[in-house]
Design a protein around this motif. Structure first.
Motif, short mmCIF file in Angstrom:
data_model
loop_
_atom_site.label_atom_id
_atom_site.label_comp_id
_atom_site.label_asym_id
_atom_site.label_seq_id
_atom_site.Cartn_x
_atom_site.Cartn_y
_atom_site.Cartn_z
N LEU A 65 10.35 -5.82 -3.34
CA LEU A 65 10.03 -7.21 -4.19
C LEU A 65 10.48 -6.95 -5.43
O LEU A 65 9.97 -5.80 -6.10
CB LEU A 65 8.41 -7.55 -4.29
N ASP A 66 11.44 -7.99 -6.05
CA ASP A 66 11.62 -7.55 -7.37
C ASP A 66 12.36 -6.45 -7.68
O ASP A 66 12.30 -5.60 -8.57
CB ASP A 66 10.79 -7.84 -8.36
N GLY A 67 13.05 -5.77 -6.49
CA GLY A 67 13.91 -4.38 -6.48
C GLY A 67 12.78 -3.20 -6.72
O GLY A 67 13.24 -2.19 -6.46
N LYS A 68 11.58 -3.66 -6.36
CA LYS A 68 10.63 -2.49 -6.15
C LYS A 68 10.11 -2.20 -4.88
O LYS A 68 9.53 -3.27 -4.23
CB LYS A 68 9.47 -2.67 -7.16
N PRO A 69 10.41 -1.26 -4.24
CA PRO A 69 9.84 -0.86 -3.01
C PRO A 69 8.35 -1.00 -2.77
O PRO A 69 7.59 -0.65 -3.39
CB PRO A 69 10.22 0.43 -2.59
N VAL A 70 7.80 -1.90 -1.97
CA VAL A 70 6.34 -2.12 -1.58
C VAL A 70 5.96 -1.50 -0.36
O VAL A 70 4.91 -1.20 -0.07
CB VAL A 70 5.81 -3.40 -1.59
N PHE A 71 7.08 -1.25 0.51
CA PHE A 71 6.91 -0.60 1.80
C PHE A 71 8.26 0.33 2.13
O PHE A 71 9.13 -0.16 2.23
CB PHE A 71 6.53 -1.41 2.96
N ILE A 72 8.14 1.45 2.27
CA ILE A 72 8.96 2.28 2.90
C ILE A 72 8.41 2.98 4.25
O ILE A 72 7.52 4.02 3.60
CB ILE A 72 9.67 3.20 1.89
N GLY A 73 8.81 2.97 5.12
CA GLY A 73 8.14 3.40 6.43
C GLY A 73 7.96 5.15 6.24
O GLY A 73 8.38 5.73 5.84
N GLY A 74 6.60 5.41 6.46
CA GLY A 74 5.95 6.59 6.25
C GLY A 74 5.70 7.01 5.02
O GLY A 74 5.23 8.31 4.73
N ARG A 75 6.25 6.46 3.75
CA ARG A 75 6.04 7.04 2.53
C ARG A 75 5.38 6.14 1.58
O ARG A 75 4.44 6.55 0.68
CB ARG A 75 7.69 7.60 2.09
N ILE A 76 5.80 4.77 1.49
CA ILE A 76 5.19 4.04 0.37
C ILE A 76 4.75 2.62 1.00
O ILE A 76 5.30 2.03 2.04
CB ILE A 76 6.42 3.40 -0.53
N CYS A 77 3.40 2.48 0.64
CA CYS A 77 2.69 1.12 1.07
C CYS A 77 1.87 0.67 0.08
O CYS A 77 0.53 1.28 -0.30
CB CYS A 77 2.04 1.57 2.58
N ILE A 78 2.30 -0.20 -0.70
CA ILE A 78 1.55 -0.70 -1.91
C ILE A 78 0.36 -1.75 -1.13
O ILE A 78 1.07 -2.67 -0.54
CB ILE A 78 2.49 -1.57 -2.74
N PRO A 79 -0.52 -1.71 -1.45
CA PRO A 79 -1.80 -2.69 -0.68
C PRO A 79 -1.48 -4.04 -1.14
O PRO A 79 -1.07 -4.51 -2.30
CB PRO A 79 -2.94 -2.09 -1.23
N ALA A 80 -2.01 -4.94 -0.18
CA ALA A 80 -1.85 -6.41 -0.34
C ALA A 80 -2.16 -6.91 -1.71
O ALA A 80 -1.48 -7.63 -2.45
CB ALA A 80 -2.52 -7.06 0.91
N GLU A 81 -3.45 -6.52 -2.17
CA GLU A 81 -3.89 -7.17 -3.48
C GLU A 81 -2.98 -6.54 -4.65
O GLU A 81 -3.13 -7.20 -5.81
CB GLU A 81 -5.33 -6.92 -3.62
N ARG A 82 -2.13 -5.38 -4.43
CA ARG A 82 -1.19 -5.25 -5.58
C ARG A 82 0.12 -5.86 -5.43
O ARG A 82 1.06 -5.56 -6.30
CB ARG A 82 -1.15 -3.77 -5.65
N ARG A 83 0.39 -6.67 -4.41
CA ARG A 83 1.53 -7.19 -4.53
C ARG A 83 1.58 -8.78 -5.04
O ARG A 83 0.49 -9.23 -4.97
CB ARG A 83 2.17 -7.38 -2.93
N PRO A 84 2.48 -9.11 -5.84
CA PRO A 84 2.43 -10.39 -6.35
C PRO A 84 2.60 -11.48 -5.90
O PRO A 84 3.49 -12.30 -5.85
CB PRO A 84 3.77 -9.99 -7.74
N ILE A 85 1.63 -11.76 -4.64
CA ILE A 85 2.30 -12.71 -3.65
C ILE A 85 0.66 -13.49 -3.54
O ILE A 85 -0.36 -12.96 -3.51
CB ILE A 85 2.61 -11.87 -2.41
N ALA A 86 0.99 -14.79 -3.03
CA ALA A 86 -0.17 -15.44 -2.71
C ALA A 86 0.15 -16.16 -1.35
O ALA A 86 1.35 -16.39 -1.14
CB ALA A 86 -0.80 -16.64 -3.75
N MET A 87 -0.76 -16.37 -0.60
CA MET A 87 -0.52 -16.93 0.76
C MET A 87 -1.31 -17.92 1.13
O MET A 87 -2.66 -18.01 0.84
CB MET A 87 -0.56 -15.69 1.82
N VAL A 88 -0.81 -18.86 1.79
CA VAL A 88 -1.56 -20.13 2.32
C VAL A 88 -1.54 -20.24 3.92
O VAL A 88 -0.50 -20.12 4.38
CB VAL A 88 -1.02 -21.54 1.50
#
Ligand code: ADP
Ligand code: MG
Length: 365
Positions: A65-88
């Motif tokens: 997101l915005d050029g920053k990895p929020v998920f890279i298999g096996g290495r990086i996983c930013i939790p949902a609440e720290r992603r700048p996202i809202a869902m309906v």
């Protein structure tokens, strides 16, 4: 703005059978874009959305997101609440015992996205104003209609001022008329605030009206992506052609491949059309599907020797804006939409004329 690379996700169902919910999914969504995921139930739309939100994790692949990895298999996983996202969601997921104001303000007061308490009211008012629900702020959720409840859910999402808005079939519980109105309103709203939006639907009209771009999903794959016009006029697969509108298909054999068109033999007739990507001269004489839209056919009494086939009218339906004819031709049942002043009797023999540029030749059946 949002990219997904080689995303895969396998679920095991109750019987222990594996379901490939995402199969090598790739996408790049631009800043401010309204991007629609369209596909039948079970095609992987919700899974795609939930992996972007961080509510679900792919087995492998990368999401940024915005050029920053929020998920890279096996290495990086930013939790949902720290992603700048809202869902309906389709089921508005509101707190029924709270009033509208408290529903919208709750995420602003609690948790990781909370803001200074003296700013909450202004933020709620601004968001409620965008959705036209300021007058309902004191009402309990239970006293609102479905459409109003969905507005509250949207206001709550937007009050967080996310960079990305994800919507999963948000209008599916509303009646057709309200859905039609909210569709255009929602699209205008997201455009006016410039928010990047990913919208899931199984409704082709909704996808066409709202999407800047649409990705068509089938069995966990993105099978074609493009503007509504691209997908409607240049489907690469019969599945896409059938899912976005109606298309007639005739079974034929590839007769000849020319630079700008191909020839197909259907019964004893030769018809011209455009080749869909992948058709090559090695397939001459092999089976192909010859497709055309019901609205692209002219019904004429005398054949002028151009692109067409004889047919018999077997049914006639008045749809308000047109006459829908059912015809039989070359052993196929076909549909043609004609101007409503062109009334032809059932049983009449006619010719169907179709411009070669409106005919598509697919290699599959
Ligand atoms: P869509 O939103 O397009 O209807 P989904 O993304 O919900 O599709 O589901 C894709 C596939 O994954 C379906 O076959 C579905 O049954 C399966 N699936 C989704 N979530 C789960 C789960 N938690 N456990 C097992 N299978 C799942
Ligand atoms: Mg779904």
């Amino acid at each position: 703005m949002i990219t997904g690379k080689s995303l895969n996700k396998i679920y095991r169902d109750r019987a222990g059978k594996s379901v490939h919910a995402l199969l090598d999914v790739n996408f790049t969504i631009g800043e401010g874009e309204f991007y629609v995921l369209l596909g039948p139930s079970g095609s992987g739309k919700t899974t795609t959305l939930r992996t972007i939100a961080g509510l679900e994790h792919p087995d492998d692949g990368e999401i940024s997101l915005d050029g920053k990895p929020v998920f890279i298999g096996g290495r990086i996983c930013i939790p949902a609440e720290r992603r700048p996202i809202a869902m309906v969601f389709q089921s508005y997921a509101l707190w029924p015992h709270m009033n509208v104001f408290d529903n919208i303000s709750f995420p602003l007061k609690h948790g990781i996205n909370r803001i200074k308490s003296d700013q909450v009211k202004a933020r709620v008012l601004h968001s409620a104003d965008l959705l036209g629900i300021v007058e309902y702020l004191d009402r309990p959720i239970s006293q609102l209609s479905g459409g109003q409840q969905q507005r509250v859910a949207l206001a709550r999402a937007l009050a967080l001022q996310p960079r990305v808005l994800l919507m999963d079939e948000p209008l599916s519980n509303l009646d057709a008329r309200l859905r039609g109105l909210l569709r255009v309103e929602l699209k205008a709203l997201t455009r006016s605030i410039g928010i990047t939006t990913i919208y899931v639907t199984h409704d082709q009209t909704e996808a066409m009206v709202m999407g800047d771009r649409i990705a068509v999903m089938q069995s966990g794959r993105f099978i074609q992506e493009g503007s509504p016009r691209d997908l409607y006029e240049r489907p690469q697969k019969t599945f896409v052609a059938k899912f976005l509108g109606d298309m007639n298909f005739l079974n034929g054999r590839l007769k000849n491949l020319h630079e700008s068109f191909v020839e197909v033999s259907i019964d004893q007739f030769n018809l011209r059309g455009l080749a869909v990507a992948g058709l090559s001269s090695s397939q001459i004489s092999s089976k192909v599907s010859f497709g055309f839209r019901p609205e692209d056919v002219s019904l004429v009494e005398l054949f002028r020797g151009s692109n067409g086939l004889p047919a018999v009218i077997t049914g006639k339906y008045y749809t308000g804006e047109a006459l829908l004819y059912q015809l039989e031709s070359a052993g196929h049942v076909l549909q043609v939409r004609a101007p409503k002043d062109q009334s032809i009797e059932i049983g009449s023999k006619v010719f169907m004329e179709i411009a070669p540029s409106s005919c598509l030749v697919f290699q599959e059946n």
